[in-house]
Design a protein around this motif. Structure first.
Motif, PDB file in Angstrom:
ATOM      1  N   HIS A   1       0.883  -1.239   0.074  1.00 56.44           N
ATOM      2  CA  HIS A   1       0.124  -0.007  -0.099  1.00 56.44           C
ATOM      3  C   HIS A   1       0.848   1.259   0.032  1.00 56.44           C
ATOM      4  CE1 HIS A   1      -4.044   0.928   0.374  1.00 56.44           C
ATOM      5  NE2 HIS A   1      -3.950   1.825   1.175  1.00 56.44           N
ATOM      6  N   GLY A   2       0.323   2.280  -0.509  1.00 53.74           N
ATOM      7  CA  GLY A   2       1.153   3.531  -0.704  1.00 53.74           C
ATOM      8  C   GLY A   2       1.604   4.423   0.527  1.00 53.74           C
ATOM      9  N   PRO A   3       1.810   5.621   0.485  1.00 53.55           N
ATOM     10  CA  PRO A   3       2.635   6.278   1.458  1.00 53.55           C
ATOM     11  C   PRO A   3       1.773   6.669   2.486  1.00 53.55           C
ATOM     12  CG  PRO A   3       2.135   7.705  -0.321  1.00 53.55           C
ATOM     13  CD  PRO A   3       1.932   6.468  -0.753  1.00 53.55           C
ATOM     14  N   THR A   4       2.483   7.358   3.725  1.00 53.32           N
ATOM     15  CA  THR A   4       1.477   7.620   4.810  1.00 53.32           C
ATOM     16  C   THR A   4       0.404   8.483   4.589  1.00 53.32           C
ATOM     17  OG1 THR A   4       3.567   7.630   5.945  1.00 53.32           O
ATOM     18  CG2 THR A   4       1.755   8.790   6.924  1.00 53.32           C
ATOM     19  N   GLU A   5      -0.775   8.147   5.122  1.00 52.13           N
ATOM     20  CA  GLU A   5      -2.123   8.735   4.962  1.00 52.13           C
ATOM     21  C   GLU A   5      -2.823   8.514   6.169  1.00 52.13           C
ATOM     22  OE1 GLU A   5      -4.264   5.392   1.834  1.00 52.13           O
ATOM     23  OE2 GLU A   5      -3.428   7.409   1.257  1.00 52.13           O
ATOM     24  N   PRO A   6      -3.933   9.439   6.381  1.00 50.60           N
ATOM     25  CA  PRO A   6      -4.832   8.862   7.476  1.00 50.60           C
ATOM     26  C   PRO A   6      -5.864   7.668   7.136  1.00 50.60           C
ATOM     27  CG  PRO A   6      -5.445  10.890   6.210  1.00 50.60           C
ATOM     28  CD  PRO A   6      -4.298  10.673   5.836  1.00 50.60           C
ATOM     29  N   ILE A   7      -6.043   7.000   8.227  1.00 50.09           N
ATOM     30  CA  ILE A   7      -7.012   5.982   7.985  1.00 50.09           C
ATOM     31  C   ILE A   7      -8.269   6.374   7.781  1.00 50.09           C
ATOM     32  CG2 ILE A   7      -7.932   4.118   8.993  1.00 50.09           C
ATOM     33  CD1 ILE A   7      -5.498   3.535  10.938  1.00 50.09           C
ATOM     34  N   ASP A   8      -8.793   7.264   8.425  1.00 50.13           N
ATOM     35  CA  ASP A   8     -10.009   8.068   8.163  1.00 50.13           C
ATOM     36  C   ASP A   8      -9.984   9.573   8.171  1.00 50.13           C
ATOM     37  OD1 ASP A   8     -12.609   9.193   8.285  1.00 50.13           O
ATOM     38  OD2 ASP A   8     -13.282   8.128  10.072  1.00 50.13           O
ATOM     39  N   PRO A   9      -9.959  10.057   6.893  1.00 49.15           N
ATOM     40  CA  PRO A   9      -9.667  11.783   7.161  1.00 49.15           C
ATOM     41  C   PRO A   9     -10.535  12.525   8.048  1.00 49.15           C
ATOM     42  CG  PRO A   9      -9.827  10.797   4.719  1.00 49.15           C
ATOM     43  CD  PRO A   9     -10.142   9.731   5.743  1.00 49.15           C
ATOM     44  N   ASP A  10     -11.503  12.282   8.197  1.00 50.51           N
ATOM     45  CA  ASP A  10     -12.580  12.679   9.222  1.00 50.51           C
ATOM     46  C   ASP A  10     -12.403  12.113  10.517  1.00 50.51           C
ATOM     47  OD1 ASP A  10     -13.427  14.331   7.243  1.00 50.51           O
ATOM     48  OD2 ASP A  10     -14.723  12.740   6.259  1.00 50.51           O
ATOM     49  N   GLY A  11     -11.658  11.132  10.982  1.00 52.11           N
ATOM     50  CA  GLY A  11     -11.670  10.785  12.216  1.00 52.11           C
ATOM     51  C   GLY A  11     -10.637  11.366  13.431  1.00 52.11           C
ATOM     52  N   PRO A  12     -10.870  10.973  14.583  1.00 56.01           N
ATOM     53  CA  PRO A  12     -10.060  11.481  15.518  1.00 56.01           C
ATOM     54  C   PRO A  12      -8.418  11.180  15.380  1.00 56.01           C
ATOM     55  CG  PRO A  12     -11.326   9.824  16.363  1.00 56.01           C
ATOM     56  CD  PRO A  12     -11.758  10.148  15.095  1.00 56.01           C
ATOM     57  N   ALA A  13      -7.384  11.488  15.891  1.00 55.64           N
ATOM     58  CA  ALA A  13      -5.850  11.336  15.741  1.00 55.64           C
ATOM     59  C   ALA A  13      -5.877  10.070  16.282  1.00 55.64           C
ATOM     60  CB  ALA A  13      -5.236  12.158  16.612  1.00 55.64           C
ATOM     61  N   ALA A  14      -6.638   9.333  17.550  1.00 60.06           N
ATOM     62  CA  ALA A  14      -6.316   8.228  17.902  1.00 60.06           C
ATOM     63  C   ALA A  14      -7.701   7.780  18.868  1.00 60.06           C
ATOM     64  CB  ALA A  14      -5.250   8.056  19.033  1.00 60.06           C
ATOM     65  N   TYR A  15      -7.811   6.340  19.080  1.00 61.24           N
ATOM     66  CA  TYR A  15      -8.926   5.767  19.835  1.00 61.24           C
ATOM     67  C   TYR A  15      -8.173   5.036  20.753  1.00 61.24           C
ATOM     68  CZ  TYR A  15     -12.730   6.556  16.257  1.00 61.24           C
ATOM     69  OH  TYR A  15     -13.445   7.046  15.211  1.00 61.24           O
ATOM     70  N   TRP A  16      -8.893   4.834  22.073  1.00 57.08           N
ATOM     71  CA  TRP A  16      -8.278   4.257  23.232  1.00 57.08           C
ATOM     72  C   TRP A  16      -8.972   2.713  23.247  1.00 57.08           C
ATOM     73  CZ3 TRP A  16      -3.990   5.516  25.852  1.00 57.08           C
ATOM     74  CH2 TRP A  16      -3.684   6.806  25.642  1.00 57.08           C
ATOM     75  N   THR A  17      -8.208   1.515  23.539  1.00 53.06           N
ATOM     76  CA  THR A  17      -8.909   0.335  23.726  1.00 53.06           C
ATOM     77  C   THR A  17     -10.083   0.449  24.891  1.00 53.06           C
ATOM     78  OG1 THR A  17      -8.111  -1.830  24.375  1.00 53.06           O
ATOM     79  CG2 THR A  17      -7.299  -0.148  25.630  1.00 53.06           C
ATOM     80  N   ARG A  18     -10.763  -0.594  24.429  1.00 52.85           N
ATOM     81  CA  ARG A  18     -11.840  -0.931  25.525  1.00 52.85           C
ATOM     82  C   ARG A  18     -11.697  -1.998  26.372  1.00 52.85           C
ATOM     83  NH1 ARG A  18     -16.609   1.841  24.796  1.00 52.85           N
ATOM     84  NH2 ARG A  18     -17.697   0.156  25.241  1.00 52.85           N
ATOM     85  N   LEU A  19     -10.393  -2.631  26.346  1.00 48.00           N
ATOM     86  CA  LEU A  19     -10.237  -3.746  27.192  1.00 48.00           C
ATOM     87  C   LEU A  19      -9.664  -3.423  28.606  1.00 48.00           C
ATOM     88  CD1 LEU A  19      -8.362  -5.999  24.722  1.00 48.00           C
ATOM     89  CD2 LEU A  19     -10.678  -6.073  25.107  1.00 48.00           C
ATOM     90  N   PRO A  20      -9.700  -4.089  29.705  1.00 43.75           N
ATOM     91  CA  PRO A  20      -9.726  -3.565  31.030  1.00 43.75           C
ATOM     92  C   PRO A  20      -7.889  -4.229  31.209  1.00 43.75           C
ATOM     93  CG  PRO A  20     -10.878  -5.731  31.000  1.00 43.75           C
ATOM     94  CD  PRO A  20     -10.891  -5.357  29.756  1.00 43.75           C
ATOM     95  N   LEU A  21      -7.269  -3.241  30.752  1.00 43.71           N
ATOM     96  CA  LEU A  21      -5.784  -3.602  30.761  1.00 43.71           C
ATOM     97  C   LEU A  21      -5.143  -3.964  32.162  1.00 43.71           C
ATOM     98  CD1 LEU A  21      -4.530  -1.090  28.061  1.00 43.71           C
ATOM     99  CD2 LEU A  21      -5.392  -3.602  27.888  1.00 43.71           C
ATOM    100  N   ARG A  22      -5.505  -3.116  33.176  1.00 43.88           N
ATOM    101  CA  ARG A  22      -4.945  -3.370  34.594  1.00 43.88           C
ATOM    102  C   ARG A  22      -5.268  -4.572  35.059  1.00 43.88           C
ATOM    103  NH1 ARG A  22      -6.749   0.970  36.788  1.00 43.88           N
ATOM    104  NH2 ARG A  22      -4.688   2.080  36.777  1.00 43.88           N
ATOM    105  N   ALA A  23      -6.674  -5.158  34.917  1.00 46.69           N
ATOM    106  CA  ALA A  23      -6.935  -6.199  35.344  1.00 46.69           C
ATOM    107  C   ALA A  23      -6.433  -7.564  34.854  1.00 46.69           C
ATOM    108  CB  ALA A  23      -8.580  -6.395  35.268  1.00 46.69           C
ATOM    109  N   ILE A  24      -6.297  -7.255  33.421  1.00 49.04           N
ATOM    110  CA  ILE A  24      -5.540  -8.200  32.538  1.00 49.04           C
ATOM    111  C   ILE A  24      -4.051  -8.618  32.736  1.00 49.04           C
ATOM    112  CG2 ILE A  24      -4.867  -9.001  30.382  1.00 49.04           C
ATOM    113  CD1 ILE A  24      -7.319  -7.591  29.412  1.00 49.04           C
ATOM    114  N   LEU A  25      -3.206  -7.492  33.310  1.00 46.58           N
ATOM    115  CA  LEU A  25      -2.112  -7.507  33.512  1.00 46.58           C
ATOM    116  C   LEU A  25      -1.909  -8.135  35.021  1.00 46.58           C
ATOM    117  CD1 LEU A  25      -0.501  -3.982  32.208  1.00 46.58           C
ATOM    118  CD2 LEU A  25      -0.046  -6.539  31.144  1.00 46.58           C
ATOM    119  N   GLN A  26      -2.950  -7.772  35.927  1.00 48.51           N
ATOM    120  CA  GLN A  26      -2.624  -8.375  37.196  1.00 48.51           C
ATOM    121  C   GLN A  26      -2.699 -10.021  36.918  1.00 48.51           C
ATOM    122  OE1 GLN A  26      -5.857  -6.374  39.408  1.00 48.51           O
ATOM    123  NE2 GLN A  26      -4.207  -4.694  40.060  1.00 48.51           N
ATOM    124  N   GLU A  27      -3.786 -10.252  36.051  1.00 55.12           N
ATOM    125  CA  GLU A  27      -3.837 -11.888  35.981  1.00 55.12           C
ATOM    126  C   GLU A  27      -2.449 -12.338  35.346  1.00 55.12           C
ATOM    127  OE1 GLU A  27      -6.215 -14.119  37.276  1.00 55.12           O
ATOM    128  OE2 GLU A  27      -6.553 -12.059  38.322  1.00 55.12           O
TER     129      GLU A  27
END
Length: 232
Positions: free
Chosen positions: A119-145
Motif C-alpha cells: 500500500h502507498g505512502p503515509t495517509e490517515p486511515i479516516d480523514p475525518d476521524g480522531p487522531a487516536a482511539y483508546w482500547t476498551r479492554l480492562p488492561l489493569r485487570a488483565i496485567l494483574q492476572e
C-alpha cells in the motif's frame, strides 16, 4: 444462563514465520474454549460462572483493503459482545497489550504488519476521524492476572502504522457506535519453545494469555467499573 459472544481474530500468514501465533491462538480458543484454564489463587469469583461463552475465530489477510471489511462482516454475522484482535510483533519478548490505535497508515520496514499489496505512502486511515482511539479492554485487570500466571507482558502505545494498527483503529471506530461491545488489540510475540531467555513465548502460554484476556474482559463486561479499564 447468560450468553456472551466473543470474536478473536488473527492473521493468515506472515512471510518467514513458520508458526504464526496470530493464527494458532484464535483457532485454539475457538476449538477449546476456556478449557484448561484453571485458577485457584484468586479471591475473585470466576466471571465465567453462569456464562455460555461462544468463541468465534476469524482469520484475516494482511491487507489494508481486506482485513477490516472481512472482520466487519463477521461482526455483523456473529453480533459479538467482545472483539479481541491479535497480531504479531516479531521482536517482542512477551504479550503486548495495545493501549491505542492511531489514525495513520503506511507500508514500510516493519514486515510483521506489512501489507502484502504494498500500500502507498503515509495517509490517515479516516480523514475525518480522531487522531487516536483508546482500547476498551480492562488492561489493569488483565496485567494483574498475567502477573499471577507468570505470563510476561507489557503495555504498548504503538501497534505500528501498518495493517495491525489500521484494523485496530477501524475496530475501535466501529465500537464508538456500539458502546455495549468491548474491543481491543493484543500483539503476540514469536513462538519460542526452546529458549526461555530469548524472544517470544511458548504457544501454550500465548493461548493461556488470550484466555486470560477473554476471562478478564468478560468480568469487566458483566461488572463494569472505572478503575481497571485503562492504564494511562
Amino acid at each position: 444462563m447468560e450468553q456472551i459472544k466473543v470474536i478473536v481474530t488473527g492473521y493468515d500468514h506472515y512471510e518467514g514465520v513458520e508458526v504464526n501465533p496470530s493464527y494458532q491462538v484464535p483457532q485454539a480458543l475457538a476449538d477449546r474454549g476456556m478449557g484448561g484454564l484453571t485458577r485457584t489463587d484468586t479471591q475473585l469469583e470466576d466471571p465465567l460462572r453462569g456464562v455460555d461463552l461462544d468463541i468465534t475465530a476469524v482469520t484475516l489477510p494482511v491487507s489494508f483493503a481486506k482485513a477490516w471489511p472481512i472482520l466487519h462482516q463477521a461482526i455483523e454475522r456473529v453480533e459479538p459482545d467482545l472483539v479481541i484482535a491479535t497480531g504479531l510483533k516479531r521482536h517482542a519478548r512477551g504479550i503486548s497489550m495495545e493501549r491505542c490505535a492511531v489514525n495513520i497508515k503506511e507500508v514500510g520496514h516493519d514486515l510483521a504488519c506489512q501489507d502484502e499489496s504494498g500500500h502507498g505512502p503515509t495517509e490517515p486511515i479516516d480523514p475525518d476521524g480522531p487522531a487516536a482511539y483508546w482500547t476498551r479492554l480492562p488492561l489493569r485487570a488483565i496485567l494483574q492476572e498475567f502477573g499471577h500466571c507468570g505470563i510476561p507482558a507489557t503495555l504498548s502505545s504503538d501497534a505500528g502504522t501498518y495493517v495491525c494498527n489500521a484494523l485496530f483503529y477501524n475496530l475501535l471506530g466501529w465500537a464508538t457506535k456500539h458502546p455495549d461491545v468491548l474491543a481491543g488489540f493484543v500483539s503476540l510475540p514469536m513462538v519460542n519453545e526452546t529458549d526461555p531467555q530469548g524472544l517470544g513465548l511458548p504457544l501454550e502460554q500465548q493461548i493461556q494469555a488470550i484466555q486470560e484476556v477473554v476471562r478478564e474482559t468478560v468480568r469487566y463486561y458483566r461488572q463494569p467499573s472505572s478503575s481497571p479499564i485503562l492504564i494511562a
